[in-house]
Structures are given as C-alpha cells and as structure tokens.
Design a protein around this motif. Structure first.
Motif, PDB file in Angstrom:
ATOM      1  N   TYR A 324      14.708  -5.560   1.963  1.00 31.15           N
ATOM      2  CA  TYR A 324      13.504  -4.416   1.598  1.00 31.15           C
ATOM      3  C   TYR A 324      13.838  -3.704   0.399  1.00 31.15           C
ATOM      4  O   TYR A 324      15.012  -3.354   0.225  1.00 31.15           O
ATOM      5  N   LEU A 325      13.006  -3.090  -0.504  1.00 34.20           N
ATOM      6  CA  LEU A 325      13.097  -2.448  -1.591  1.00 34.20           C
ATOM      7  C   LEU A 325      12.002  -1.302  -1.449  1.00 34.20           C
ATOM      8  O   LEU A 325      10.930  -1.483  -1.437  1.00 34.20           O
ATOM      9  N   VAL A 326      12.561   0.001  -1.618  1.00 32.46           N
ATOM     10  CA  VAL A 326      12.035   1.156  -1.407  1.00 32.46           C
ATOM     11  C   VAL A 326      11.545   1.867  -2.607  1.00 32.46           C
ATOM     12  O   VAL A 326      12.474   1.988  -3.455  1.00 32.46           O
ATOM     13  N   GLN A 327      10.434   2.001  -3.017  1.00 31.90           N
ATOM     14  CA  GLN A 327       9.967   2.806  -4.132  1.00 31.90           C
ATOM     15  C   GLN A 327       9.235   3.974  -3.780  1.00 31.90           C
ATOM     16  O   GLN A 327       8.463   4.176  -2.635  1.00 31.90           O
ATOM     17  N   GLY A 328       9.060   4.984  -4.613  1.00 31.87           N
ATOM     18  CA  GLY A 328       8.339   6.107  -4.484  1.00 31.87           C
ATOM     19  C   GLY A 328       7.072   6.311  -5.013  1.00 31.87           C
ATOM     20  O   GLY A 328       6.589   7.279  -5.753  1.00 31.87           O
ATOM     21  N   THR A 329       6.258   5.311  -5.055  1.00 35.68           N
ATOM     22  CA  THR A 329       4.689   5.109  -5.437  1.00 35.68           C
ATOM     23  C   THR A 329       3.941   5.824  -4.694  1.00 35.68           C
ATOM     24  O   THR A 329       4.051   6.118  -3.445  1.00 35.68           O
ATOM     25  N   LEU A 330       3.135   6.641  -5.650  1.00 29.42           N
ATOM     26  CA  LEU A 330       2.231   7.670  -5.053  1.00 29.42           C
ATOM     27  C   LEU A 330       0.781   7.113  -5.006  1.00 29.42           C
ATOM     28  O   LEU A 330       0.575   6.241  -5.774  1.00 29.42           O
ATOM     29  N   TYR A 331       0.036   7.810  -4.523  1.00 24.64           N
ATOM     30  CA  TYR A 331      -1.324   7.507  -4.411  1.00 24.64           C
ATOM     31  C   TYR A 331      -2.214   7.501  -5.607  1.00 24.64           C
ATOM     32  O   TYR A 331      -2.916   6.627  -6.277  1.00 24.64           O
ATOM     33  N   PRO A 332      -2.033   8.649  -6.723  1.00 23.75           N
ATOM     34  CA  PRO A 332      -2.490   8.561  -7.827  1.00 23.75           C
ATOM     35  C   PRO A 332      -2.197   7.191  -8.736  1.00 23.75           C
ATOM     36  O   PRO A 332      -3.007   6.744  -9.497  1.00 23.75           O
ATOM     37  N   LEU A 364       8.247  -5.097  -0.415  1.00 20.93           N
ATOM     38  CA  LEU A 364       8.334  -3.670  -0.668  1.00 20.93           C
ATOM     39  C   LEU A 364       8.142  -2.595   0.433  1.00 20.93           C
ATOM     40  O   LEU A 364       7.240  -2.899   1.316  1.00 20.93           O
ATOM     41  N   ILE A 365       8.488  -1.505   0.626  1.00 19.26           N
ATOM     42  CA  ILE A 365       8.221  -0.316   1.322  1.00 19.26           C
ATOM     43  C   ILE A 365       7.864   0.842   0.669  1.00 19.26           C
ATOM     44  O   ILE A 365       8.943   1.218  -0.404  1.00 19.26           O
ATOM     45  N   GLU A 366       6.949   1.435   0.594  1.00 20.73           N
ATOM     46  CA  GLU A 366       6.507   2.579  -0.217  1.00 20.73           C
ATOM     47  C   GLU A 366       5.749   3.765   0.688  1.00 20.73           C
ATOM     48  O   GLU A 366       4.935   3.947   0.871  1.00 20.73           O
ATOM     49  N   PRO A 367       6.539   4.295   1.160  1.00 23.13           N
ATOM     50  CA  PRO A 367       6.549   5.477   2.194  1.00 23.13           C
ATOM     51  C   PRO A 367       5.454   6.728   1.906  1.00 23.13           C
ATOM     52  O   PRO A 367       5.040   7.250   2.526  1.00 23.13           O
ATOM     53  N   LEU A 368       5.307   6.665   0.511  1.00 15.62           N
ATOM     54  CA  LEU A 368       4.699   7.969  -0.245  1.00 15.62           C
ATOM     55  C   LEU A 368       3.468   7.546  -0.473  1.00 15.62           C
ATOM     56  O   LEU A 368       2.625   8.028  -1.460  1.00 15.62           O
ATOM     57  N   ARG A 369       2.964   6.240  -0.335  1.00 19.34           N
ATOM     58  CA  ARG A 369       1.875   5.640  -1.256  1.00 19.34           C
ATOM     59  C   ARG A 369       0.545   6.293  -0.855  1.00 19.34           C
ATOM     60  O   ARG A 369      -0.575   6.104  -1.768  1.00 19.34           O
ATOM     61  N   GLU A 370       0.544   7.101  -0.168  1.00 20.52           N
ATOM     62  CA  GLU A 370      -0.843   7.559   0.471  1.00 20.52           C
ATOM     63  C   GLU A 370      -0.686   9.074   0.078  1.00 20.52           C
ATOM     64  O   GLU A 370      -1.813   9.858   0.605  1.00 20.52           O
TER      65      GLU A 370
END
Length: 517
Positions: A324-332, A364-370
């Motif tokens: 897995y790869l963690v990214q800090g992707t945000l909703y915007p 991908l793991i994007e825990p902040l995506r929302e």
C-alpha cells in the motif's frame, strides 16, 4: 462512516459550490456526503440520510440535456432542500413552471423574508439582507401545495416550501453556502438541525477513531509506505496511519528537485521529532530530466505524478513486499481534478489524483480524501502534531514546477527559491504569515526592461501571491500593507540576481485559482 453519524446527502448537479455545501454542514458537526445526481435511490437510501440537498448546477431544467437523476427521491419521506437549480428542479417535477428570468441574477441581491417560521427562523430581521445569486431561470408558477417564503426584486419566488407534512420541501433560489450570503449558516442550521433533526456528532475526534479502525481493517499485517512531502496533509496522513499500524509503516520523502529553499534540511529536523520510521531519497535528477522543456501545466503535473509513483515503486522494492501507498489527498484535490461526483467541470489535475498512472503496482490509501484543509488542521491538533506544522501553508505536490511558469530549469528554480524565501521570511517576521491562508512567489515566463546602476537591464519578473481563505475552495487576495509589499519587492530586486520587477496578484478565487498553474 455515515453509520456512526446522522448524515445529510447532497446530490451534485454540477455546481462548483457543491463542496461548500458539504463543508458548511460539517461546520455544524453533521456528517455530509456528496453523491452524483445520477445515484440510484437504493444507493441514496444506503446512506440513511436525515435529509437530502439538491445542489445548484449549470443546466436549465427546461433543456433537453439536463443531468439525469433519480427523481423518485422526491417521494422520500425526509426533508429535501433544493438550492438554485435544485429549487427549479423541484418546482418543475412537482407541477410548477420554470422560465427564463427577464434579468439574470449573478452576484449579490437583496432578499426579503415572507415566512420566518422554520427555514428562516431566528434571523435578526426579515430583510432586506444580502444573498448570493447565480441563475438565469426563475420560478414563474408555484407547484400546488407550495408557498413563497422569500422574494427579491427580480424573483418574486426566491424561496418556497411545501405545506405537505409527509413530503417536506424547502427551496432557495440563492446560495446559502457561500460567505457572501448573510445568515447563510443560520439558514443551513435551521434545515439540518431544526427541520431534519440531525445530531451534531461529526468531529475530528470521531473521524480519527473511525479512520484508524478502517485503516487497520484494510491493511491487516501488510507493509505500507507513506508519501511524505512535509506539508500538513501528508504529515497528518502519516501520523494517523502510524497510530493505526505502527511499525508496518515506512514514510518516504522524495526530493523531486522542485522543493523550496532548504526544504529537505528543514524537514529532516521535523521528521526526526516524530515517532514513525522515515527515509529521505534524492530523486531530483529523474524529475528534472522527465520535465525537460515541458511548459504545459497539465503535462507538468502528470509527469510529476508519474515520477512520484515510479520513485515510490523503487523504494517499495528496497523495503520489500510493500502493498500500500498512503497519500494526503484532500477533498478539494478530488473535486478539482475529476468530475467523479457529478457533472461539475474539471479545473485542473492534481498530481496525486488525476496525475496518477492508470496502472499502479501499489494500492492507494487516502485517509484524508473526504476532508477539507481546515478539517485536516483540526485533525493534526487531535493527533498532537506541532502547531507550526499544523498551521503551515499548503504547498502543491508538483512543487515549484507549477510556480515556475513555462519550462523548468535549475537556473529558473534557483531564482524562484530565493524570491519565495524572502517573501515568506518577511511574512513571518512581520506577523502576516498566520493571517494569510497561503502565500508564495511565482516566476513569470517574461522579461522586462529595467535600470540598475545607470545601466539597462532585461531580466525576470516575480509575481507575489497571498490569499485569505477557510478551505481553499474560495479565496480573497490578502490586502497586505503597501509598505510591507514595497520592502519585499526591494529585497527581492536587490538580493535575487536576475530579477528587476515584482508584481502583486490581486485576483480572487473564483474566477482565478490560487496557484497560477
């Protein structure tokens, strides 16, 4: 997560304000979720919504090409709020008449309330007060059982509601979610808490608890790497993932060659203060070679996205059996990159969303995506991260590559790094850094004539950008003092070789974006 919280479902018909509706509801400590207008009734019901909001949108309800949607929603026995296009949609399908307005309304308008018993309850006065309009059609005839509850000079039916208690409809021609609407938050509060009866349980503490459980359940005993940029988003994502899985996580900082001045040295100190395992990798030759003479901003973003994934793939091999790869992707990032939740327009590709290759070796793991940026800052505080890190200005994943307008070269990067460093140093020393949401310098792809030491110069131009915002979805240019800007300009021209002119960006978002590329 909606199973743990009362939820408001927002059906997106393509409005650029849809994400703001979601944000405003979350400010009321109620969970909100955005679904495409085409979502089936079954899927909507799976969210167990306490209420449903129909967003605005660019279409006309009288046009053939209007978005498809599950109109059976109108038969649901939960309160429904229609905003702008959503109001016209309800009027159209419930037997009213929608027509083209004699005068379009875009911008501020003065609203007078006719009924303050529920949706407009608790306002200081019935008006007129300022609201934000954005429409070309208007309600010409009320559906049976509805009544007008507010008006403007151009729209006699600027708000309406149904009298049928089994099916509760509330409609607004204006946008309560934007900051320009007076009492907008109170109006949404009346709908969400008063009419829908939703409970205020959505907090970053509850989000953290639920997210940790989800991460643990998804990852199990697998190894994970986290893309660590040093910004607040990736740091919060790393800290949260580390709390969930501990030593299974390895954080990787990739120096892509387009970082700010002394970025790697400063971040090494920050990373060392945290408890997670990290690695710092210099991959700048790969990135700069791949960028070459590319000047198109979308191509630059996608090149950097591909290079990041390739770099993380290389690191994963050295760590061994990383899944897995963690990214800090945000909703915007998601909203602006791809129209995945409705017919809204793509603004730009973010390197960690639309810039990713179609096939990736890592999941991908994007825990902040929302989450929105201010929610991430709250989450950072909940995790106990240093205040300076939590309050750090956003920095784009593509780095200075999208602040060097045009092609990227080591020489142009060096000029920008020095100018940007001076600007940020002065903002901090004069107490303006915390008062701005984001600030940076850009190197323009032009040269101008100047005079230095009685000699003609033909050198580069630096643009300065500083904005105030809450979540980055809308922003105003920061009205920094003239003497401050004068000092920054003087320092840059005198201290940065190759620059003879400095300009200040006074555009807001919209219509501009915060970044220049």
């Amino acid at each position: 997560m909606s199973i743990h919280h009362d939820t408001i479902v927002i059906l997106d018909f393509g409005s650029q304000y849809t994400q703001l509706i979601a944000r405003r509801i979350r400010e009321l400590k109620v969970h909100s979720v955005i679904l495409p207008a085409s979502t089936t009734l079954k899927s909507i019901r799976e969210c167990s919504p306490k209420g449903i909001i129909l967003s605005g949108g660019p279409a006309s309800v009288t046009s053939i090409g209007r978005p498809r949607w599950a109109k059976e929603v109108l038969q649901e026995e939960v309160p429904i709020l229609g905003i702008c296009y959503g109001m016209q949609l309800i009027a159209h399908y419930m037997g009213g008449r929608v027509g083209e307005a004699k005068h379009r309304e875009f911008g501020r308008s003065e609203l007078t309330v006719l009924d303050s018993s529920d949706l407009f309850k608790g306002l200081e006065k019935t008006g007129p007060f300022s609201v934000w309009m954005s429409h070309g059609d208007r309600i010409e005839k009320l559906p049976q059982g509805f009544k007008a509850i507010a008006r403007t000079g151009n729209s006699p039916i600027a708000a309406m509601k149904s009298a049928n208690h089994r099916h509760q409809f509330y409609c607004l021609q204006f946008h309560p979610e934007v900051a320009h609407t007076s009492h907008g938050k109170q109006i949404l509060n009346n709908f969400v808490h008063g009419i829908c009866g939703a409970k205020a349980t959505w907090t970053m503490g509850s989000f953290l608890h639920n997210s940790i459980n989800e991460i643990q359940g998804q990852i199990g005993r697998e190894k994970v790497i986290c893309a660590l940029s040093g910004g607040v988003d990736s740091m919060v994502a790393a800290a949260m993932t580390h709390r969930a899985i501990g030593k299974q996580l390895t954080c990787v900082f990739i120096d892509n060659g387009v970082m700010r001045k002394d970025e790697a040295k400063q971040l090494k100190k920050v990373f060392a203060s945290q408890h997670f395992h990290y690695r710092m990798v210099d991959a700048s030759p790969h990135f700069l070679k791949a960028l070459g003479k590319t000047s198109d901003p979308e191509k630059k973003r996608k090149i950097i996205g591909r290079q990041f994934i390739q770099a993380f793939d290389r690191e994963a091999k050295t760590i061994g059996k990383v899944k897995y790869l963690v990214q800090g992707t945000l909703y915007p990032d998601v909203i602006e990159s791809i129209s995945h939740k409705g017919p809204s327009a793509t603004i730009k590709t973010h390197h960690n969303v639309g810039g990713l290759p179609a096939k990736m070796k890592l999941k991908l793991i994007e825990p902040l995506r929302e989450l929105f940026k201010d929610e991430v800052r709250e989450l950072g505080k909940e995790l106990g991260l240093p205040v300076d890190m939590v309050q750090r200005h956003p920095f784009p994943g593509p780095g200075l590559a999208i602040r060097v307008l045009g092609s990227v070269s080591p020489e142009r990067l060096a000029i920008l790094r020095e100018a940007d460093s001076i600007f940020i140093d002065e903002l901090k020393s004069q107490g303006f850094y915390r008062k701005t949401w984001q600030a940076f310098a850009v190197l323009l792809p032009i040269r101008t004539v100047g005079v230095m030491g009685d000699q003609r110069t033909y050198e580069h131009v630096i643009g300065l950008r500083a904005v105030t915002s809450v979540d980055g979805m809308t922003a105003d240019w920061a009205q920094l003092p003239h003497d401050f800007l004068g000092k920054v300009s003087n320092r840059i021209i005198n201290e940065v070789k190759g620059v003879n002119r400095v300009v200040y960006d006074i555009s807001s978002k919209p219509p501009s974006t915060i970044e220049w590329e």
